[in-house]
Design an enzyme around this catalytic site. Structure first.
Site, PDB file in Angstrom:
ATOM      1  CE  LYS A  87      -4.073   1.421   2.083  1.00  0.00           C
ATOM      2  NZ  LYS A  87      -5.051   0.745   3.793  1.00  0.00           N
TER       3      LYS A  87
HETATM    4  C1  E4P Z   1      -8.231   1.535   3.803  1.00  0.00           C
HETATM    5  O1  E4P Z   1      -7.425   1.022   3.058  1.00  0.00           O
HETATM    6  C2  E4P Z   1      -8.100   2.321   4.872  1.00  0.00           C
HETATM    7  O2  E4P Z   1      -6.738   2.717   5.230  1.00  0.00           O
HETATM    8  C3  E4P Z   1      -9.229   2.780   5.659  1.00  0.00           C
HETATM    9  O3  E4P Z   1     -10.779   2.453   4.782  1.00  0.00           O
HETATM   10  C4  E4P Z   1      -9.071   4.265   6.072  1.00  0.00           C
HETATM   11  O4  E4P Z   1     -11.095   4.664   7.044  1.00  0.00           O
HETATM   12  P1  E4P Z   1     -11.275   5.027   7.982  1.00  0.00           P
HETATM   13  O5  E4P Z   1     -11.511   6.812   6.737  1.00  0.00           O
HETATM   14  O6  E4P Z   1     -12.506   4.467   8.457  1.00  0.00           O
HETATM   15  O7  E4P Z   1      -9.904   5.328   8.451  1.00  0.00           O
END
Ligand code: E4P
Length: 218
Positions: A87
């Site tokens: 990522k």
């Molecule tokens: C996933 O890849 C993201 O980091 C995550 O969905 C972020 O979610 P949030 O905005 O609820 O922290």
């Protein structure tokens, strides 16, 4: 549509895997910190632990924000397990890192996407997934779902091959909207996924079936 579980919590990942409803996991540094996972060795071990529980892709995020650092970390993460997807944030060096990693056959998830232009650049660099953050746009009074629709349409129109991984999904309605818009994946905590099961007619219908059975069978 695929479901990824958006957590680093091993118990929740086990629960969802046992239910047979998830296709992968996404993590981020905040989710890892929430579980108290610290130190490079523990962090890497935790990613392997997740891969050993779940079938499917597991996103592990780089911490470096410079090109050299991101590709070094990306290669270490990718070597951990075949299920790992690296990522990478959608910043200039991140786009270069995605280009490099994809040229080496390493799959990537470009994160923190808030515009269709960012998704275009990530896809052109060869990202396997782009992660537009729905809930965080909703939080600032912008329609996060509109962005999902724009990105799905763009990637389909130009047949770019990158999958739309709708992130920051916080409610069952978000999930339903992702289905309507054609997102490839929605990543969310377990609660909104389980909330999809809930319907009062299911509860009352089941009660009536069981009452009728017990009237005759005791
Ligand atoms: C996933 O890849 C993201 O980091 C995550 O969905 C972020 O979610 P949030 O905005 O609820 O922290």
């Amino acid at each position: 549509m695929k479901f990824f579980l958006d957590t680093a919590n091993l118990d929740q990942i086990r629960e969802a895997q046992d239910l047979g409803i998830i296709d992968g996991v996404t993590t981020n540094p905040s989710l890892m910190a929430k579980e108290g996972i610290k130190g490079q060795a523990n962090i890497l071990k935790h990613y392997v632990d997740i891969c050993n529980i779940v079938d499917g892709d597991v996103s592990a995020e780089v911490i470096a924000t410079d090109y050299e650092g991101m590709i070094k970390e990306g290669e270490i993460l990718a070597a951990l397990h075949p299920q790992i997807v690296v990522k990478v944030p959608v910043i200039k060096d991140g786009i270069k890192a995605i280009k490099y990693l994809s040229s080496k056959g390493i799959r990537t998830n470009c994160t923190l996407i808030f515009t269709v232009g960012q998704a275009l650049l990530a896809s052109k660099a060869g990202a396997t997934y782009v992660s537009p953050f729905v809930g965080r746009l909703d939080d600032i009074s912008q329609d996060g779902m509109e962005l999902i629709g724009q990105i799905v349409d763009m990637l389909n129109y130009y047949e770019m091959g990158t999958q739309v991984l709708a992130a920051s999904i916080r409610s069952p309605l978000h999930i339903i909207k992702c289905i309507e818009l054609g997102a490839d994946v929605a990543t969310c905590p377990l609660e909104p996924i389980l909330a999809l099961l809930k319907h009062p007619l299911t509860d009352s219908g089941l009660k009536k079936f069981l009452d009728d059975y017990h009237k005759l069978n005791g």
